[in-house]
Write a protein that holds these residues in place. Sequence first.
Motif, mmCIF file in Angstrom:
data_model
loop_
_atom_site.group_PDB
_atom_site.id
_atom_site.type_symbol
_atom_site.label_atom_id
_atom_site.label_comp_id
_atom_site.label_asym_id
_atom_site.label_seq_id
_atom_site.Cartn_x
_atom_site.Cartn_y
_atom_site.Cartn_z
ATOM 1 N N ILE A 56 0.620 -1.057 0.184
ATOM 2 C CA ILE A 56 -0.455 0.141 -0.200
ATOM 3 C C ILE A 56 0.400 1.561 0.007
ATOM 4 O O ILE A 56 2.185 1.078 0.384
ATOM 5 C CB ILE A 56 -1.021 0.229 1.476
ATOM 6 N N THR A 57 0.233 2.102 -0.551
ATOM 7 C CA THR A 57 1.129 3.661 -0.355
ATOM 8 C C THR A 57 0.008 4.326 0.292
ATOM 9 O O THR A 57 -1.675 4.784 0.168
ATOM 10 C CB THR A 57 1.396 4.669 -1.564
ATOM 11 N N LEU A 58 0.978 5.114 1.064
ATOM 12 C CA LEU A 58 -0.419 5.965 2.402
ATOM 13 C C LEU A 58 1.002 7.478 2.239
ATOM 14 O O LEU A 58 1.683 7.428 2.280
ATOM 15 C CB LEU A 58 0.507 5.528 4.667
ATOM 16 N N ARG A 59 -0.291 8.211 1.841
ATOM 17 C CA ARG A 59 0.628 9.430 1.960
ATOM 18 C C ARG A 59 0.562 10.517 3.176
ATOM 19 O O ARG A 59 -1.038 10.735 3.438
ATOM 20 C CB ARG A 59 -0.573 10.196 0.288
ATOM 21 N N HIS A 65 4.471 6.778 1.700
ATOM 22 C CA HIS A 65 4.923 5.661 2.084
ATOM 23 C C HIS A 65 4.653 4.426 1.562
ATOM 24 O O HIS A 65 3.473 3.838 1.323
ATOM 25 C CB HIS A 65 4.836 6.088 3.861
ATOM 26 N N SER A 66 5.506 3.668 1.096
ATOM 27 C CA SER A 66 4.985 2.406 -0.007
ATOM 28 C C SER A 66 5.523 1.569 0.925
ATOM 29 O O SER A 66 6.799 1.858 1.016
ATOM 30 C CB SER A 66 5.548 2.595 -1.354
ATOM 31 N N ILE A 67 4.769 0.560 1.516
ATOM 32 C CA ILE A 67 5.237 -0.221 2.386
ATOM 33 C C ILE A 67 4.239 -1.524 2.160
ATOM 34 O O ILE A 67 3.719 -1.593 1.989
ATOM 35 C CB ILE A 67 4.369 0.001 4.076
ATOM 36 N N ARG A 68 4.705 -2.588 3.381
ATOM 37 C CA ARG A 68 3.797 -3.788 2.657
ATOM 38 C C ARG A 68 3.600 -4.226 4.108
ATOM 39 O O ARG A 68 4.283 -3.942 5.072
ATOM 40 C CB ARG A 68 4.789 -4.837 2.469
ATOM 41 N N ILE A 69 2.411 -4.549 4.328
ATOM 42 C CA ILE A 69 1.332 -4.681 5.592
ATOM 43 C C ILE A 69 0.413 -6.165 5.753
ATOM 44 O O ILE A 69 0.022 -5.671 4.647
ATOM 45 C CB ILE A 69 1.051 -3.730 6.431
ATOM 46 N N ASP A 70 0.933 -6.511 6.916
ATOM 47 C CA ASP A 70 -0.815 -7.352 7.395
ATOM 48 C C ASP A 70 -1.936 -6.788 7.014
ATOM 49 O O ASP A 70 -2.068 -5.795 7.541
ATOM 50 C CB ASP A 70 -0.398 -8.285 8.847
ATOM 51 N N PRO A 71 -2.863 -7.440 5.932
ATOM 52 C CA PRO A 71 -4.008 -6.244 5.481
ATOM 53 C C PRO A 71 -5.088 -6.024 6.917
ATOM 54 O O PRO A 71 -5.834 -5.497 7.404
ATOM 55 C CB PRO A 71 -5.172 -7.586 4.699
ATOM 56 N N ARG A 80 1.959 4.203 14.116
ATOM 57 C CA ARG A 80 3.086 3.969 15.064
ATOM 58 C C ARG A 80 3.919 2.897 15.177
ATOM 59 O O ARG A 80 5.081 3.053 15.868
ATOM 60 C CB ARG A 80 1.879 3.499 16.441
ATOM 61 N N GLU A 81 4.060 1.802 14.394
ATOM 62 C CA GLU A 81 5.101 0.335 14.865
ATOM 63 C C GLU A 81 5.265 0.448 13.275
ATOM 64 O O GLU A 81 6.484 0.052 13.770
ATOM 65 C CB GLU A 81 3.849 -0.645 15.520
ATOM 66 N N THR A 82 4.788 0.717 12.232
ATOM 67 C CA THR A 82 5.422 0.179 10.917
ATOM 68 C C THR A 82 6.416 1.619 10.517
ATOM 69 O O THR A 82 7.685 1.522 10.094
ATOM 70 C CB THR A 82 4.416 -0.497 9.597
ATOM 71 N N LEU A 83 5.528 2.799 10.581
ATOM 72 C CA LEU A 83 5.836 4.014 10.169
ATOM 73 C C LEU A 83 6.945 4.863 11.484
ATOM 74 O O LEU A 83 7.309 6.247 11.608
ATOM 75 C CB LEU A 83 5.067 4.872 10.004
ATOM 76 N N HIS A 119 -6.971 3.062 3.551
ATOM 77 C CA HIS A 119 -6.384 4.048 3.132
ATOM 78 C C HIS A 119 -5.330 3.811 2.053
ATOM 79 O O HIS A 119 -4.681 5.101 1.872
ATOM 80 C CB HIS A 119 -6.579 5.242 4.392
ATOM 81 N N ASP A 120 -5.257 3.783 1.352
ATOM 82 C CA ASP A 120 -3.907 3.054 0.882
ATOM 83 C C ASP A 120 -4.946 4.648 -0.476
ATOM 84 O O ASP A 120 -5.870 4.918 -1.366
ATOM 85 C CB ASP A 120 -4.362 2.345 -0.436
ATOM 86 N N GLY A 121 -3.306 5.555 -0.794
ATOM 87 C CA GLY A 121 -3.945 6.624 -1.893
ATOM 88 C C GLY A 121 -4.540 8.100 -0.630
ATOM 89 O O GLY A 121 -4.540 8.831 -1.270
ATOM 90 N N HIS A 122 -5.070 7.557 0.220
ATOM 91 C CA HIS A 122 -5.160 8.606 1.203
ATOM 92 C C HIS A 122 -4.835 9.398 1.470
ATOM 93 O O HIS A 122 -3.656 9.574 1.526
ATOM 94 C CB HIS A 122 -6.874 8.812 2.108
ATOM 95 N N GLU A 123 -5.002 10.687 1.674
ATOM 96 C CA GLU A 123 -4.278 12.410 2.235
ATOM 97 C C GLU A 123 -4.101 12.153 3.587
ATOM 98 O O GLU A 123 -6.332 12.473 5.008
ATOM 99 C CB GLU A 123 -5.177 13.094 1.796
ATOM 100 N N ILE A 124 -3.268 11.618 4.622
ATOM 101 C CA ILE A 124 -3.413 11.778 5.964
ATOM 102 C C ILE A 124 -2.689 12.148 6.452
ATOM 103 O O ILE A 124 -1.022 12.485 5.994
ATOM 104 C CB ILE A 124 -2.921 10.038 6.425
#
Length: 172
Positions: A56-59, A65-71, A80-83, A119-124
């Motif tokens: 996924i890519t979280l903005r 942030h292009s990451i791979r996560i447990d769905p 908190r934990e990944t980023l 929230h893949d691709g959403h503005e956070i």
Amino acid sequence: MTNDDHPSQPNRRQFLLTGGSAVAATVMAATVGDEPHAAQTAAGAAVPAVEGAVPITLRINSTDHSIRIDPRTTLLDCLRETLALTGTKKGCDHGQCGACTVHVNGRRVLSCLNLALMHDGHEITTIEGLGTPEAMHPMQTAFYAHDAYQCGYCTSGQIMSAARIAEGAMRT
Ligand code: FES
């Protein structure tokens, strides 16, 4: 007489040292090896790959942030934990306290109740992106000016929530 006199009864310091070593060894064992899909946290630390992880890519705060996560990862845990964006706090972890409030596409969201995948691709926006020490958001300035922190743990959630409410009120 102290516990140092009785090796069979370790004192608190010995317990923490032994426990800390055990935790470090466990983390090392979990992260050593071939990690073809390892991501990086905002702090630069490698995140071990998880079987079944999805890309996924979280903005977040204007940075992709292009990451791979447990769905099954919540947005809160991903932040908190990944980023390593720990300004967003975990209080109740089931949608009651608001400590985990962030903005997603301009709306308040309880990040503990949302999967990051949603929230893949959403503005956070998190508290780290709301303002800077040199240029605080008006709500941060107000909290500072009125010493509105209380214990401080959920202050970021209060500010994120209040900021969006105030901006909405100004628009109407
Ligand atoms: Fe309490 Fe999310 S941690 S509402």
